[in-house]
Motif scaffolding. Structure first.
Motif, PDB file in Angstrom:
ATOM      1  N   ARG A 206     -16.441  -3.963   9.256  1.00 23.75           N
ATOM      2  CA  ARG A 206     -16.442  -2.885   8.274  1.00 23.75           C
ATOM      3  C   ARG A 206     -15.590  -3.263   7.056  1.00 23.75           C
ATOM      4  NH1 ARG A 206     -20.253  -1.508  10.474  1.00 23.75           N
ATOM      5  NH2 ARG A 206     -20.757   0.449  11.570  1.00 23.75           N
ATOM      6  N   VAL A 207     -16.068  -2.878   5.874  1.00 26.43           N
ATOM      7  CA  VAL A 207     -15.314  -3.018   4.628  1.00 26.43           C
ATOM      8  C   VAL A 207     -15.120  -1.619   4.062  1.00 26.43           C
ATOM      9  CG1 VAL A 207     -15.285  -3.996   2.308  1.00 26.43           C
ATOM     10  CG2 VAL A 207     -16.301  -5.300   4.195  1.00 26.43           C
ATOM     11  N   ARG A 208     -13.853  -1.236   3.844  1.00 24.08           N
ATOM     12  CA  ARG A 208     -13.530   0.118   3.394  1.00 24.08           C
ATOM     13  C   ARG A 208     -12.855   0.060   2.030  1.00 24.08           C
ATOM     14  NH1 ARG A 208     -16.366   3.075   7.226  1.00 24.08           N
ATOM     15  NH2 ARG A 208     -15.779   2.421   9.322  1.00 24.08           N
TER      16      ARG A 208
ATOM     17  N   ALA B  49      -1.280   5.733   5.248  1.00 21.86           N
ATOM     18  CA  ALA B  49      -2.396   6.614   5.595  1.00 21.86           C
ATOM     19  C   ALA B  49      -3.705   5.844   5.653  1.00 21.86           C
ATOM     20  CB  ALA B  49      -2.488   7.753   4.584  1.00 21.86           C
ATOM     21  N   GLU B  50      -3.891   4.865   4.762  1.00 21.61           N
ATOM     22  CA  GLU B  50      -5.101   4.049   4.782  1.00 21.61           C
ATOM     23  C   GLU B  50      -5.194   3.264   6.097  1.00 21.61           C
ATOM     24  OE1 GLU B  50      -7.287   3.231   1.132  1.00 21.61           O
ATOM     25  OE2 GLU B  50      -7.220   5.006   2.413  1.00 21.61           O
ATOM     26  N   ILE B  51      -4.082   2.670   6.514  1.00 17.63           N
ATOM     27  CA  ILE B  51      -4.084   1.912   7.763  1.00 17.63           C
ATOM     28  C   ILE B  51      -4.301   2.844   8.954  1.00 17.63           C
ATOM     29  CG2 ILE B  51      -2.651   0.501   9.292  1.00 17.63           C
ATOM     30  CD1 ILE B  51      -1.297  -0.593   6.719  1.00 17.63           C
ATOM     31  N   ALA B  52      -3.637   3.998   8.931  1.00 20.15           N
ATOM     32  CA  ALA B  52      -3.726   4.936  10.053  1.00 20.15           C
ATOM     33  C   ALA B  52      -5.135   5.466  10.244  1.00 20.15           C
ATOM     34  CB  ALA B  52      -2.756   6.091   9.838  1.00 20.15           C
ATOM     35  N   ALA B  53      -5.914   5.540   9.174  1.00 20.76           N
ATOM     36  CA  ALA B  53      -7.279   6.060   9.284  1.00 20.76           C
ATOM     37  C   ALA B  53      -8.122   5.229  10.246  1.00 20.76           C
ATOM     38  CB  ALA B  53      -7.935   6.093   7.907  1.00 20.76           C
TER      39      ALA B  53
END
Length: 271
Positions: A252-254, A59-63
């Motif tokens: 970007r850094v998330r 889910a993190e990657i898909a975001a």
């Protein structure tokens, strides 16, 4: 008959390792398929061992739906599940290549005589060719290496490297590792070098990489006065997307709840 049934059951449980395989139960309908952002690349150290589910990682990657994502501290079994979840739940279809540097039962599970592969992996929305996986002559306290593939980013072919350097306080080991890595990158006029370098930007051992490429963070350069975005829970910048012959558009850094490293992604200009 029993043996044949066991094989079929195993195939259903494990699922396909390539995007062409049939989807398992609970898959999204065909019209729910999504396209990755064609000029976006990402690097992420998954953290291992960490208490994180592969569904959460997917889910993190898909975001952010990157075209290419380089993963470090990655178990082959985990990456396979992440890829399957990206397709089944998020409609994102990826090819995958692995670059394990060791077989580790403690980190990656499996059976003592059949431990899981541990190291790097690359997911790409486009097919990958010319994969190599290289273990550094000296990994330091744990085997380390890099892998490389040729794939498509922003509509053009490019060589992509993914690496994980030796742990902190092993500067001399990392210096030799970057010598090996830089020699592999140098022949390519256009290249993307992703990974966890376990070193801050002005660390001397990164000098060879900085001589070939620039980080996608526009404020980050190999200087103590550089204003680099940190990428770890301990507020250091260890994770980089280095570009050679390519211009970054956005960096970007998330922060992530599922790793001690943040997700770092960048949108690139024409490759």
């Amino acid at each position: 008959m029993l043996a044949g049934a066991a094989v079929v059951a195993g195939m259903v449980l494990v699922g396909p390792s390539a995007p062409s395989g049939a989807l398992s139960a609970g898959a999204l309908p065909a019209e729910a398929a999504r396209d990755a952002v064609p000029n976006r690349v990402m690097t992420w150290n998954l953290c291992n061992p960490c208490d994180a589910g592969n569904g959460d990682r997917a889910a993190e990657i898909a975001a952010y739906a990157p075209q290419v994502v380089g993963l470090q501290e990655a178990c082959v079994r985990d990456v396979r599940k992440i890829r399957e979840d990206l397709e089944r739940r998020h409609g994102l279809v990826y090819h995958v290549e692995y670059g394990p540097v060791l077989q580790n039962w403690g980190r990656c599970g499996g059976l003592p005589w059949d431990p899981g592969g541990y190291g790097q992996a690359i997911l790409s929305a486009a097919p990958m060719t010319d994969r190599i996986s290289v273990e550094y002559p000296d990994g330091g306290s744990e085997d380390r290496g890099y892998m490389a593939v040729t794939t498509t980013v922003g509509g053009s072919p490019v060589r992509v490297f993914n690496t994980h350097l030796a742990q902190r306080r092993q500067e001399s080991v990392r210096a030799e590792q970057t010598r090996v890595l830089a020699a592999a990158v140098e022949p390519y006029e256009r290249a993307i070098v992703l990974g966890d370098f376990n070193a801050v930007p002005d660390a001397p051992e990164l000098a060879r990489v900085w001589a070939l490429a620039t980080d996608t963070d526009p404020q980050c350069r190999p200087s103590p006065v550089g204003d680099c975005r940190t990428t770890t829970d301990w507020r250091s910048k260890f994770d980089y997307i280095f570009l050679r012959g390519i211009v970054p558009l956005e960096h970007r850094v998330r922060p992530s709840d599922y790793s001690d490293h943040d997700l770092v992604h960048a949108d690139l200009g024409p490759v």
